[in-house]
Design a protein around this motif. Sequence first.
Motif, PDB file in Angstrom:
ATOM      1  N   VAL A  85      77.365  15.013 -12.823  1.00 53.85           N
ATOM      2  CA  VAL A  85      76.310  14.937 -13.835  1.00 53.85           C
ATOM      3  C   VAL A  85      74.982  14.724 -13.113  1.00 53.85           C
ATOM      4  CG1 VAL A  85      75.409  13.731 -15.855  1.00 53.85           C
ATOM      5  CG2 VAL A  85      77.881  13.906 -15.518  1.00 53.85           C
ATOM      6  N   TRP A  86      74.117  15.751 -13.158  1.00 56.80           N
ATOM      7  CA  TRP A  86      72.740  15.589 -12.685  1.00 56.80           C
ATOM      8  C   TRP A  86      71.942  15.169 -13.901  1.00 56.80           C
ATOM      9  CZ3 TRP A  86      67.883  16.847 -13.984  1.00 56.80           C
ATOM     10  CH2 TRP A  86      66.882  16.662 -13.029  1.00 56.80           C
ATOM     11  N   ILE A  87      71.212  14.052 -13.765  1.00 58.59           N
ATOM     12  CA  ILE A  87      70.515  13.527 -14.943  1.00 58.59           C
ATOM     13  C   ILE A  87      69.174  12.915 -14.561  1.00 58.59           C
ATOM     14  CG2 ILE A  87      71.624  11.240 -14.840  1.00 58.59           C
ATOM     15  CD1 ILE A  87      71.852  11.487 -17.992  1.00 58.59           C
ATOM     16  N   ASP A  88      68.197  13.145 -15.417  1.00 57.18           N
ATOM     17  CA  ASP A  88      66.934  12.414 -15.359  1.00 57.18           C
ATOM     18  C   ASP A  88      66.573  12.055 -16.796  1.00 57.18           C
ATOM     19  OD1 ASP A  88      65.703  14.669 -16.497  1.00 57.18           O
ATOM     20  OD2 ASP A  88      64.556  15.173 -14.707  1.00 57.18           O
TER      21      ASP A  88
ATOM     22  N   ARG B 272      66.208   5.415 -27.796  1.00 53.91           N
ATOM     23  CA  ARG B 272      66.250   6.882 -27.710  1.00 53.91           C
ATOM     24  C   ARG B 272      66.974   7.335 -26.452  1.00 53.91           C
ATOM     25  NH1 ARG B 272      60.344   7.045 -29.471  1.00 53.91           N
ATOM     26  NH2 ARG B 272      60.517   7.127 -31.724  1.00 53.91           N
ATOM     27  N   LEU B 273      66.724   6.642 -25.335  1.00 59.69           N
ATOM     28  CA  LEU B 273      67.433   6.991 -24.102  1.00 59.69           C
ATOM     29  C   LEU B 273      68.935   6.774 -24.261  1.00 59.69           C
ATOM     30  CD1 LEU B 273      65.151   5.699 -21.204  1.00 59.69           C
ATOM     31  CD2 LEU B 273      65.738   8.073 -21.736  1.00 59.69           C
ATOM     32  N   ASN B 274      69.324   5.676 -24.901  1.00 60.69           N
ATOM     33  CA  ASN B 274      70.751   5.431 -25.123  1.00 60.69           C
ATOM     34  C   ASN B 274      71.366   6.513 -26.012  1.00 60.69           C
ATOM     35  OD1 ASN B 274      71.040   3.196 -23.472  1.00 60.69           O
ATOM     36  ND2 ASN B 274      70.497   1.766 -25.095  1.00 60.69           N
ATOM     37  N   GLN B 275      70.625   6.981 -27.015  1.00 57.56           N
ATOM     38  CA  GLN B 275      71.116   8.076 -27.860  1.00 57.56           C
ATOM     39  C   GLN B 275      71.287   9.338 -27.023  1.00 57.56           C
ATOM     40  OE1 GLN B 275      68.129   8.230 -30.937  1.00 57.56           O
ATOM     41  NE2 GLN B 275      69.246   6.819 -32.262  1.00 57.56           N
ATOM     42  N   TYR B 276      70.325   9.607 -26.150  1.00 58.21           N
ATOM     43  CA  TYR B 276      70.383  10.755 -25.242  1.00 58.21           C
ATOM     44  C   TYR B 276      71.607  10.650 -24.336  1.00 58.21           C
ATOM     45  CZ  TYR B 276      68.901  13.091 -20.826  1.00 58.21           C
ATOM     46  OH  TYR B 276      68.819  13.815 -19.668  1.00 58.21           O
TER      47      TYR B 276
ATOM     48  N   PHE C 181      74.345  12.003 -10.280  1.00 59.19           N
ATOM     49  CA  PHE C 181      73.272  12.169  -9.305  1.00 59.19           C
ATOM     50  C   PHE C 181      72.002  12.615  -9.994  1.00 59.19           C
ATOM     51  CE2 PHE C 181      75.715  16.027  -9.547  1.00 59.19           C
ATOM     52  CZ  PHE C 181      74.890  17.106  -9.259  1.00 59.19           C
ATOM     53  N   GLY C 182      70.874  12.329  -9.365  1.00 60.16           N
ATOM     54  CA  GLY C 182      69.587  12.678  -9.931  1.00 60.16           C
ATOM     55  C   GLY C 182      68.474  11.977  -9.185  1.00 60.16           C
ATOM     56  N   PRO C 183      67.220  12.271  -9.571  1.00 60.01           N
ATOM     57  CA  PRO C 183      66.067  11.802  -8.806  1.00 60.01           C
ATOM     58  C   PRO C 183      65.545  10.404  -9.132  1.00 60.01           C
ATOM     59  CG  PRO C 183      65.346  13.300 -10.504  1.00 60.01           C
ATOM     60  CD  PRO C 183      66.843  13.242 -10.588  1.00 60.01           C
ATOM     61  N   GLY C 184      65.752   9.906 -10.323  1.00 60.02           N
ATOM     62  CA  GLY C 184      65.075   8.669 -10.731  1.00 60.02           C
ATOM     63  C   GLY C 184      66.005   7.587 -11.229  1.00 60.02           C
ATOM     64  N   GLU C 185      65.489   6.778 -12.142  1.00 58.78           N
ATOM     65  CA  GLU C 185      66.224   5.636 -12.680  1.00 58.78           C
ATOM     66  C   GLU C 185      67.319   6.031 -13.668  1.00 58.78           C
ATOM     67  OE1 GLU C 185      63.442   2.944 -14.430  1.00 58.78           O
ATOM     68  OE2 GLU C 185      62.272   2.744 -12.596  1.00 58.78           O
ATOM     69  N   ALA C 186      67.229   7.212 -14.232  1.00 57.89           N
ATOM     70  CA  ALA C 186      68.162   7.619 -15.289  1.00 57.89           C
ATOM     71  C   ALA C 186      69.612   7.567 -14.826  1.00 57.89           C
ATOM     72  CB  ALA C 186      67.820   9.014 -15.798  1.00 57.89           C
ATOM     73  N   LYS C 187      69.872   7.922 -13.582  1.00 54.77           N
ATOM     74  CA  LYS C 187      71.268   7.941 -13.113  1.00 54.77           C
ATOM     75  C   LYS C 187      71.898   6.551 -13.170  1.00 54.77           C
ATOM     76  CE  LYS C 187      69.924   7.814  -8.299  1.00 54.77           C
ATOM     77  NZ  LYS C 187      68.535   7.611  -8.669  1.00 54.77           N
ATOM     78  N   GLY C 188      71.120   5.516 -12.788  1.00 54.82           N
ATOM     79  CA  GLY C 188      71.626   4.144 -12.855  1.00 54.82           C
ATOM     80  C   GLY C 188      71.796   3.664 -14.286  1.00 54.82           C
ATOM     81  N   GLU C 189      70.845   4.037 -15.139  1.00 50.54           N
ATOM     82  CA  GLU C 189      70.937   3.681 -16.560  1.00 50.54           C
ATOM     83  C   GLU C 189      72.138   4.370 -17.202  1.00 50.54           C
ATOM     84  OE1 GLU C 189      66.063   3.450 -17.001  1.00 50.54           O
ATOM     85  OE2 GLU C 189      67.151   5.150 -17.836  1.00 50.54           O
TER      86      GLU C 189
ATOM     87  N   CYS D 289      77.300   7.510  -7.302  1.00 47.27           N
ATOM     88  CA  CYS D 289      75.995   7.567  -7.960  1.00 47.27           C
ATOM     89  C   CYS D 289      74.973   7.740  -6.849  1.00 47.27           C
ATOM     90  CB  CYS D 289      75.750   6.287  -8.761  1.00 47.27           C
ATOM     91  SG  CYS D 289      74.261   6.334  -9.776  1.00 47.27           S
ATOM     92  N   GLU D 290      74.375   8.925  -6.769  1.00 49.55           N
ATOM     93  CA  GLU D 290      73.524   9.272  -5.637  1.00 49.55           C
ATOM     94  C   GLU D 290      72.139   9.732  -6.064  1.00 49.55           C
ATOM     95  OE1 GLU D 290      75.453  12.186  -3.192  1.00 49.55           O
ATOM     96  OE2 GLU D 290      77.243  10.957  -2.913  1.00 49.55           O
ATOM     97  N   THR D 291      71.160   9.413  -5.220  1.00 47.79           N
ATOM     98  CA  THR D 291      69.789   9.863  -5.438  1.00 47.79           C
ATOM     99  C   THR D 291      69.600  11.221  -4.773  1.00 47.79           C
ATOM    100  OG1 THR D 291      68.982   7.597  -5.488  1.00 47.79           O
ATOM    101  CG2 THR D 291      67.353   9.319  -5.051  1.00 47.79           C
ATOM    102  N   VAL D 292      69.157  12.192  -5.541  1.00 55.32           N
ATOM    103  CA  VAL D 292      68.819  13.520  -5.025  1.00 55.32           C
ATOM    104  C   VAL D 292      67.565  13.997  -5.735  1.00 55.32           C
ATOM    105  CG1 VAL D 292      71.214  14.162  -4.497  1.00 55.32           C
ATOM    106  CG2 VAL D 292      70.245  14.778  -6.696  1.00 55.32           C
TER     107      VAL D 292
END
Length: 130
Positions: A13-16, A64-68, A85-93, A110-113
Motif C-alpha cells: 500500500v503506497w499512501i499519502d 476525514r483522514l480516518n474515513q479515508y 510505504f509512502g513519503p509522509g506521515e500518512a503511512k504511520g497513521e 512500513c517504509e519511507t519512499v
Amino acid sequence: MSSQQAVKQEVGVWIDHKEAFVLFNGDDRADAQSSNDKHIRYSEHATEGASPSEDQRERRHANRLNQYYDEVIPHLKDATSILIFGPGEAKGEFKKRLELKGFANRIVGCETVDNLTATQMVAKVKTYFA
C-alpha cells in the motif's frame, strides 16, 4: 486444504494524505501496470458556515483522514502480508489505523519512499516480497 487457502496475499500500500494505491504481489495482471490496482483518493470537503476553532478543524481533519483510511482497509481483507510505504506521515497513521482494526499481525513493513510512478510501485512490492 484447498489451493485457494494456501495462496499468500502479499499486498503493498503506497499512501499519502491525498491518495492510496493497493498493489497485489504475484498478480499476473500487475506485472508492469497499475490498471488493476485499487486507487483511492482523499478529498477535503469544504464546510459552510462559521469558521470553526483550530481544535474543531483538527478534529474534523483527523475524522476525514480516518474515513479515508477506512475506505482503503476493505481492499486488504484477504491480505496475509501488508507492506505500507509512502513519503509522509500518512503511512504511520494508516499503520496505526490498521492495527486498531485488527490487522497488526499482517503488517510486515512500513517504509519511507518518495513519490513513485505506478511501475515503480509495482517493482517495489515485487522486490520486497521476492
